[in-house]
Design a protein around this motif. Structure first.
Motif, mmCIF file in Angstrom:
data_model
loop_
_atom_site.group_PDB
_atom_site.id
_atom_site.type_symbol
_atom_site.label_atom_id
_atom_site.label_comp_id
_atom_site.label_asym_id
_atom_site.label_seq_id
_atom_site.Cartn_x
_atom_site.Cartn_y
_atom_site.Cartn_z
ATOM 1 N N PRO A 23 9.412 -8.059 3.353
ATOM 2 C CA PRO A 23 8.643 -8.737 2.593
ATOM 3 C C PRO A 23 9.081 -9.868 1.759
ATOM 4 C CG PRO A 23 8.804 -6.573 1.777
ATOM 5 C CD PRO A 23 9.611 -6.594 3.214
ATOM 6 N N MET A 24 8.412 -10.721 1.497
ATOM 7 C CA MET A 24 8.909 -11.807 0.698
ATOM 8 C C MET A 24 8.878 -11.463 -0.705
ATOM 9 S SD MET A 24 9.058 -14.584 2.634
ATOM 10 C CE MET A 24 9.391 -15.901 1.385
ATOM 11 N N PRO A 25 9.868 -11.861 -1.632
ATOM 12 C CA PRO A 25 10.062 -11.342 -2.955
ATOM 13 C C PRO A 25 8.590 -11.513 -3.578
ATOM 14 C CG PRO A 25 11.728 -12.991 -2.480
ATOM 15 C CD PRO A 25 11.007 -12.858 -1.271
ATOM 16 N N GLU A 26 7.890 -12.686 -3.493
ATOM 17 C CA GLU A 26 6.743 -12.811 -4.162
ATOM 18 C C GLU A 26 5.686 -11.801 -3.904
ATOM 19 O OE1 GLU A 26 8.287 -15.188 -2.196
ATOM 20 O OE2 GLU A 26 8.640 -16.889 -3.539
ATOM 21 N N GLN A 27 5.665 -11.353 -2.521
ATOM 22 C CA GLN A 27 4.807 -10.091 -2.353
ATOM 23 C C GLN A 27 5.239 -9.088 -3.015
ATOM 24 O OE1 GLN A 27 5.399 -10.261 2.216
ATOM 25 N NE2 GLN A 27 3.488 -11.121 2.461
ATOM 26 N N ILE A 28 6.654 -8.759 -3.290
ATOM 27 C CA ILE A 28 6.892 -7.534 -4.193
ATOM 28 C C ILE A 28 6.232 -7.871 -5.426
ATOM 29 C CG2 ILE A 28 8.727 -5.985 -4.746
ATOM 30 C CD1 ILE A 28 8.468 -6.066 -1.754
ATOM 31 N N ILE A 29 6.328 -8.818 -5.964
ATOM 32 C CA ILE A 29 5.942 -9.053 -7.651
ATOM 33 C C ILE A 29 4.344 -8.633 -7.438
ATOM 34 C CG2 ILE A 29 5.763 -10.723 -9.648
ATOM 35 C CD1 ILE A 29 8.556 -10.085 -9.007
ATOM 36 N N ALA A 30 3.789 -9.280 -6.571
ATOM 37 C CA ALA A 30 2.066 -9.310 -6.525
ATOM 38 C C ALA A 30 2.156 -7.835 -6.167
ATOM 39 C CB ALA A 30 1.708 -9.922 -5.406
ATOM 40 N N ALA A 31 2.887 -7.160 -5.454
ATOM 41 C CA ALA A 31 2.474 -5.727 -5.302
ATOM 42 C C ALA A 31 2.663 -4.761 -6.621
ATOM 43 C CB ALA A 31 3.337 -5.073 -4.031
ATOM 44 N N ILE A 32 3.698 -5.152 -7.409
ATOM 45 C CA ILE A 32 3.918 -4.657 -8.763
ATOM 46 C C ILE A 32 2.541 -4.909 -9.616
ATOM 47 C CG2 ILE A 32 5.206 -4.780 -10.879
ATOM 48 C CD1 ILE A 32 7.532 -5.476 -9.274
ATOM 49 N N MET A 33 2.001 -5.990 -9.563
ATOM 50 C CA MET A 33 0.810 -6.316 -10.390
ATOM 51 C C MET A 33 -0.321 -5.591 -9.634
ATOM 52 S SD MET A 33 -1.357 -9.645 -10.582
ATOM 53 C CE MET A 33 -2.519 -9.399 -9.118
ATOM 54 N N GLY A 34 -0.282 -5.251 -8.337
ATOM 55 C CA GLY A 34 -1.154 -4.197 -7.755
ATOM 56 C C GLY A 34 -0.937 -2.947 -8.467
ATOM 57 N N GLN A 35 0.007 -2.269 -8.494
ATOM 58 C CA GLN A 35 0.226 -1.039 -9.506
ATOM 59 C C GLN A 35 -0.296 -1.245 -10.647
ATOM 60 O OE1 GLN A 35 1.934 1.911 -8.544
ATOM 61 N NE2 GLN A 35 1.727 1.241 -6.510
ATOM 62 N N TYR A 36 0.043 -2.199 -11.392
ATOM 63 C CA TYR A 36 -0.630 -2.188 -12.791
ATOM 64 C C TYR A 36 -2.089 -2.378 -12.835
ATOM 65 C CZ TYR A 36 4.234 -3.176 -14.344
ATOM 66 O OH TYR A 36 5.674 -3.096 -14.477
ATOM 67 N N GLN A 37 -2.658 -2.970 -11.885
ATOM 68 C CA GLN A 37 -3.976 -3.143 -11.731
ATOM 69 C C GLN A 37 -4.774 -1.832 -11.767
ATOM 70 O OE1 GLN A 37 -4.836 -6.187 -13.158
ATOM 71 N NE2 GLN A 37 -6.405 -6.442 -11.693
ATOM 72 N N PHE A 38 -4.231 -0.730 -11.162
ATOM 73 C CA PHE A 38 -4.634 0.650 -11.285
ATOM 74 C C PHE A 38 -3.830 1.590 -12.027
ATOM 75 C CE2 PHE A 38 -5.511 4.724 -9.357
ATOM 76 C CZ PHE A 38 -6.889 4.734 -9.623
ATOM 77 N N VAL A 39 -3.092 1.997 -11.817
ATOM 78 C CA VAL A 39 -2.124 3.054 -12.654
ATOM 79 C C VAL A 39 -2.071 2.426 -13.965
ATOM 80 C CG1 VAL A 39 -0.317 4.560 -13.091
ATOM 81 C CG2 VAL A 39 -1.012 3.764 -10.751
ATOM 82 N N GLY A 40 -1.481 1.197 -14.102
ATOM 83 C CA GLY A 40 -1.349 0.437 -15.353
ATOM 84 C C GLY A 40 -2.523 0.355 -16.291
ATOM 85 N N LEU A 41 -3.603 -0.017 -15.633
ATOM 86 C CA LEU A 41 -4.776 -0.057 -16.520
ATOM 87 C C LEU A 41 -5.419 1.438 -17.118
ATOM 88 C CD1 LEU A 41 -7.080 -3.235 -14.827
ATOM 89 C CD2 LEU A 41 -5.262 -3.073 -16.545
ATOM 90 N N LEU A 42 -5.046 2.251 -16.010
ATOM 91 C CA LEU A 42 -5.552 3.645 -16.271
ATOM 92 C C LEU A 42 -4.849 4.029 -17.862
ATOM 93 C CD1 LEU A 42 -7.370 5.658 -14.765
ATOM 94 C CD2 LEU A 42 -5.155 6.787 -13.898
#
Lengths: 64, 261
Positions: free
Chosen positions: B63-82
């Motif tokens: 995966p591209m590094p950008e995709q990893i950062i976006a995936a971290i955001m994906g985590q925050y969008q669910f677990v983080g907001l919770l």
């Protein structure tokens, strides 16, 4: 071959996890009341990784 | 020392004493680190638990590094907001139940100072957590996958911060509106996730929406989002946050009588 590298990479994760657990346990010991029995929370904090201490902070603590 | 300063200090002290200042950033940092590490070791993990037939060979695209950062955001969008919602569901509703609010409301209290002091401290802690989490995640991504354009990362984090402010505002308003903390969390999470769902289903019809802010933020990592749509969404979000703060002040005054003695 990959083993030492993996451990080195995950070391901060383990340390953070341990820190979270210690924070939660210290708070559990100091607080007079919790929601539900104290020993149950102690088990949850120690056994359930990462989520355990979070659950305790969110649900177990009484803020009064 | 004015009332606002006193309330701000009280909020800060409360967040230190109930450890929110420490455990919320810790969880975000943990989420940020785990995402690149699990992605990096995905082939080995599948190898050891995947029950693959002998000699099976998979070519994993790195995966591209950008995709990893976006995936971290994906985590925050669910677990983080919770976590943000669960941590701050009780700021006002819980205070009314515990009786702290009774002590406060018995004094000549400025409700705008009351609400805004809470909003500021909650926002500061949420933003601190998200930034530390992304920095930790970025560090690991850099080590394992390679570097991300730093300017893009800063623009991404700035845009995402605005979204986090919107989330904090929604949580605070539902905490002011609802009779108890559990309902406040349910309402705020419901509002956030349902509006995101609606936006992702029907959102093709309107390019300007606060719910699209995370997607636009992630677009900064690659090149840039459509600037017109992006700035309009930013504007709408800022207006929405201001409206929510006004609504929160109004509700915390209106529902002050629900406090338990």
């Amino acid at each position: 071959m990959e083993e030492p590298r993996l451990i080195l990479l995950l070391l901060p994760v383990f340390l953070i996890q341990l820190g979270l657990m210690i924070f939660a346990l210290v708070d559990l010991i100091k607080t007079p009341y919790t929601n539900g029995p104290k020993w149950m929370w102690a088990v949850i904090i120690i056994v359930v990784n990462i989520i355990g201490p979070i659950l305790y902070f969110v649900m177990g603590r009484r803020n009064y | 020392m004015n009332q606002f300063g006193v309330l701000l200090k009280k909020e800060w002290r409360e967040n230190v004493r109930n450890y929110k200042l420490f455990w919320i950033p810790t969880v975000f940092i943990l989420l940020g680190i785990l995402e690149p590490v699990t992605n990096y070791f995905l082939p080995q993990i599948l190898d050891s638990v995947g029950n693959l037939p002998e000699g099976a060979v998979f070519k994993f695209p790195i995966p591209m590094p950008e995709q990893i950062i976006a995936a971290i955001m994906g985590q925050y969008q669910f677990v983080g907001l919770l976590i943000i919602a669960l941590a701050y569901m009780g700021t006002i509703a819980g205070e009314r139940r515990s009786g702290t609010a009774t002590l406060l409301y018995a004094r000549p209290l400025s409700f705008s100072a009351y609400f805004i002091s809470k909003w500021i401290i909650a926002s500061v802690i949420a933003l601190l957590s998200v930034w530390l989490g992304f920095l930790a995640g970025y560090y690991y991504t850099y080590l394992l996958f390679g570097s991300v354009d730093l300017m893009g990362l800063v623009q991404f984090m700035a845009s995402y911060s605005l979204w986090i402010l919107l989330v904090v505002s929604i949580v605070m308003v539902s905490s002011a509106m609802m009779p108890n903390a559990g309902l406040a969390a349910a309402v705020s999470l419901g509002v956030i996730f349902i509006s995101q769902l609606v936006d992702s289903l029907l959102g093709a019809y309107w390019p300007v929406s606060p719910m699209k802010l995370p997607a636009y933020a992630a677009a900064w990592l690659e090149t840039a989002p459509d600037l017109g749509d992006f700035w309009w969404s930013v504007g709408v979000t800022i207006v929405l946050i201001a409206l929510l703060i006004v609504l929160g002040i109004f509700l915390s005054r209106k529902r002050a009588a629900t406090t338990k003695v």
